[in-house]
Design a protein around this motif. Structure first.
Motif, PDB file in Angstrom:
ATOM      1  N   UNK A 133       0.832  -1.200   0.000  1.00 38.35           N
ATOM      2  CA  UNK A 133       0.000   0.000   0.000  1.00 38.35           C
ATOM      3  C   UNK A 133       0.870   1.254   0.000  1.00 38.35           C
ATOM      4  N   UNK A 134       0.578   2.167  -0.945  1.00 42.20           N
ATOM      5  CA  UNK A 134       1.423   3.335  -1.116  1.00 42.20           C
ATOM      6  C   UNK A 134       2.775   2.951  -1.677  1.00 42.20           C
ATOM      7  N   UNK A 135       2.765   2.056  -2.662  1.00 45.80           N
ATOM      8  CA  UNK A 135       3.985   1.395  -3.124  1.00 45.80           C
ATOM      9  C   UNK A 135       4.887   2.274  -3.963  1.00 45.80           C
ATOM     10  N   UNK A 136       4.316   3.302  -4.647  1.00 46.66           N
ATOM     11  CA  UNK A 136       5.102   4.015  -5.642  1.00 46.66           C
ATOM     12  C   UNK A 136       5.406   3.091  -6.807  1.00 46.66           C
ATOM     13  N   UNK A 137       6.426   3.447  -7.575  1.00 44.32           N
ATOM     14  CA  UNK A 137       6.874   2.568  -8.648  1.00 44.32           C
ATOM     15  C   UNK A 137       7.692   1.443  -8.013  1.00 44.32           C
ATOM     16  N   UNK A 175      -2.549  -1.015  -9.176  1.00 40.16           N
ATOM     17  CA  UNK A 175      -3.781  -0.260  -9.399  1.00 40.16           C
ATOM     18  C   UNK A 175      -3.658   1.125  -8.772  1.00 40.16           C
ATOM     19  N   UNK A 176      -4.342   2.060  -9.408  1.00 44.41           N
ATOM     20  CA  UNK A 176      -4.413   3.401  -8.843  1.00 44.41           C
ATOM     21  C   UNK A 176      -5.413   3.373  -7.689  1.00 44.41           C
ATOM     22  N   UNK A 177      -4.953   3.775  -6.521  1.00 37.81           N
ATOM     23  CA  UNK A 177      -5.821   3.758  -5.357  1.00 37.81           C
ATOM     24  C   UNK A 177      -5.188   4.509  -4.210  1.00 37.81           C
ATOM     25  N   UNK A 178      -6.020   5.004  -3.348  1.00 39.64           N
ATOM     26  CA  UNK A 178      -5.597   5.771  -2.177  1.00 39.64           C
ATOM     27  C   UNK A 178      -5.613   4.846  -0.972  1.00 39.64           C
ATOM     28  N   UNK A 179      -4.435   4.601  -0.376  1.00 43.37           N
ATOM     29  CA  UNK A 179      -4.406   3.664   0.752  1.00 43.37           C
ATOM     30  C   UNK A 179      -5.169   4.189   1.961  1.00 43.37           C
ATOM     31  N   UNK A 180      -5.523   5.479   1.945  1.00 45.42           N
ATOM     32  CA  UNK A 180      -6.349   6.016   3.024  1.00 45.42           C
ATOM     33  C   UNK A 180      -7.836   5.727   2.805  1.00 45.42           C
ATOM     34  N   UNK A 181      -8.166   5.033   1.695  1.00 47.72           N
ATOM     35  CA  UNK A 181      -9.544   4.610   1.424  1.00 47.72           C
ATOM     36  C   UNK A 181      -9.589   3.086   1.310  1.00 47.72           C
ATOM     37  N   UNK A 182      -9.435   2.385   2.432  1.00 46.57           N
ATOM     38  CA  UNK A 182      -9.402   0.910   2.384  1.00 46.57           C
ATOM     39  C   UNK A 182     -10.684   0.301   1.857  1.00 46.57           C
ATOM     40  N   UNK A 218       1.577   4.070 -11.526  1.00 48.16           N
ATOM     41  CA  UNK A 218       0.840   2.842 -11.850  1.00 48.16           C
ATOM     42  C   UNK A 218       1.099   2.417 -13.288  1.00 48.16           C
ATOM     43  N   UNK A 219       1.153   3.361 -14.205  1.00 47.60           N
ATOM     44  CA  UNK A 219       1.473   3.022 -15.602  1.00 47.60           C
ATOM     45  C   UNK A 219       2.860   2.394 -15.679  1.00 47.60           C
ATOM     46  N   UNK A 220       3.822   3.025 -15.003  1.00 47.33           N
ATOM     47  CA  UNK A 220       5.190   2.504 -15.013  1.00 47.33           C
ATOM     48  C   UNK A 220       5.254   1.125 -14.364  1.00 47.33           C
ATOM     49  N   UNK A 221       4.535   0.951 -13.254  1.00 49.83           N
ATOM     50  CA  UNK A 221       4.549  -0.330 -12.555  1.00 49.83           C
ATOM     51  C   UNK A 221       3.971  -1.438 -13.419  1.00 49.83           C
ATOM     52  N   UNK A 281      -0.183  -7.237  -5.141  1.00 47.92           N
ATOM     53  CA  UNK A 281      -0.922  -6.074  -5.614  1.00 47.92           C
ATOM     54  C   UNK A 281      -0.234  -4.826  -5.100  1.00 47.92           C
ATOM     55  N   UNK A 282       0.212  -3.980  -6.021  1.00 48.36           N
ATOM     56  CA  UNK A 282       0.776  -2.684  -5.671  1.00 48.36           C
ATOM     57  C   UNK A 282      -0.329  -1.634  -5.789  1.00 48.36           C
ATOM     58  N   UNK A 283      -0.442  -0.793  -4.779  1.00 51.35           N
ATOM     59  CA  UNK A 283      -1.476   0.246  -4.757  1.00 51.35           C
ATOM     60  C   UNK A 283      -0.808   1.597  -4.545  1.00 51.35           C
ATOM     61  N   UNK A 284      -1.087   2.542  -5.445  1.00 54.87           N
ATOM     62  CA  UNK A 284      -0.538   3.887  -5.280  1.00 54.87           C
ATOM     63  C   UNK A 284      -1.496   4.900  -5.899  1.00 54.87           C
ATOM     64  N   UNK A 285      -1.437   6.109  -5.369  1.00 50.87           N
ATOM     65  CA  UNK A 285      -2.362   7.152  -5.809  1.00 50.87           C
ATOM     66  C   UNK A 285      -1.885   7.866  -7.071  1.00 50.87           C
ATOM     67  N   UNK A 286      -0.615   7.668  -7.430  1.00 53.05           N
ATOM     68  CA  UNK A 286      -0.022   8.378  -8.564  1.00 53.05           C
ATOM     69  C   UNK A 286      -0.253   7.592  -9.855  1.00 53.05           C
ATOM     70  N   UNK A 287      -1.042   8.114 -10.792  1.00 56.26           N
ATOM     71  CA  UNK A 287      -1.334   7.364 -12.016  1.00 56.26           C
ATOM     72  C   UNK A 287      -0.092   7.099 -12.863  1.00 56.26           C
TER      73      UNK A 287
END
Length: 257
Positions: free
Chosen positions: A58-62, A107-114, A91-94, A82-88
């Protein structure tokens, strides 16, 4: 910034500029990043060796050097990550990195919204890969310091508390010990860099504030400790291995019985 501090290639001019500014005020920033990454490797390896086959970063970055999926898939080829990060852009790079890996997604996602993350895991392609009714490891490496004190339990608890027996949670966190090791002025300047460059407020927490985030999970030995003291490996290049008291970060791994 994290990737740049680790000497990686998956970063952008704005990241490099912010990281260089951080290095000017906290020259040990690259050492802190490396120590955290090495802790991630040891913690994830320990969980894979225990038989956990699903990991949510969660909040993985690239995904950068020492990726979670590389570690766990050496233990079991079909391990899911599953890598989750808010930065689109991240996510494309990942997903470019993961393009040929059938068991991993970003996936694009906010870890503060479980709630939204849990919902995403029940839909489409992800539902065919991940099953939260199976033992799963939640990974919060150096991200929860971005969460305000009033919100952190409500962010961690929904995913943590729904996991079955055999699951795990791993946390690394900048601690109040940073003030003792690096001085209050340096810590405040570093906070200002994150505030200006990433619009991020950093909250330092004491061990007593971090421990409740593990809920009813039982901490593996040696418990919540400075990162270089968590199951160190001989020959590993942790910059704090000979002076663990200088490490400003704490980490631990908990298992649900």
């Amino acid at each position: 910034m994290y990737d740049y501090l680790l000497g990686g290639k998956h970063n952008f001019p704005a990241d490099r500029a912010a990281a260089q500014q951080l290095l000017q005020v906290v020259p040990e920033s690259a050492d802190i990043a490396l120590s955290n990454r090495l802790f991630l490797g040891r913690a994830v390896q320990a969980l894979a060796d225990r038989g956990i086959r699903q990991f949510i970063d969660l909040g993985s970055g690239i995904p950068t050097q020492g990726n979670v999926h590389e570690i766990v898939q050496r233990v079991h080829r079909a391990s899911r990550v599953l890598y989750v990060d808010i930065d689109p852009v991240a996510i494309v790079a990942a997903n470019e990195i993961l393009a040929d890996n059938p068991y991993c997604r970003a996936i694009e996602g906010d870890f503060t919204r479980p709630d939204l993350i849990a919902d995403a895991l029940t839909r489409g392609d992800l539902a065919t890969i991940f099953d939260l009714d199976q033992p799963t490891a939640l990974l919060y490496f150096a991200v929860l310091q971005q969460v305000r004190p009033s919100q952190v339990e409500s962010i961690v608890a929904p995913l943590r508390d729904r996991l079955p027996a055999g699951s795990a949670i791993a946390i690394s966190h900048i601690s109040q010990v940073a003030v003792d090791t690096h001085g209050e002025d340096s810590v405040e300047i570093a906070k200002n860099v994150f505030r200006a460059q990433a619009d991020t407020e950093i909250t330092l927490r004491s061990p007593e504030e971090i421990l409740p985030l593990f809920g009813d999970f039982t901490l593996l030995e040696p418990g919540l400790t400075r990162l270089p003291d968590w199951r160190p490996r001989r020959g590993e290049p942790d910059p704090y291995v000979n002076a663990p008291e200088r490490s400003p970060m704490l980490g631990g791994v908990g298992i649900r019985a």
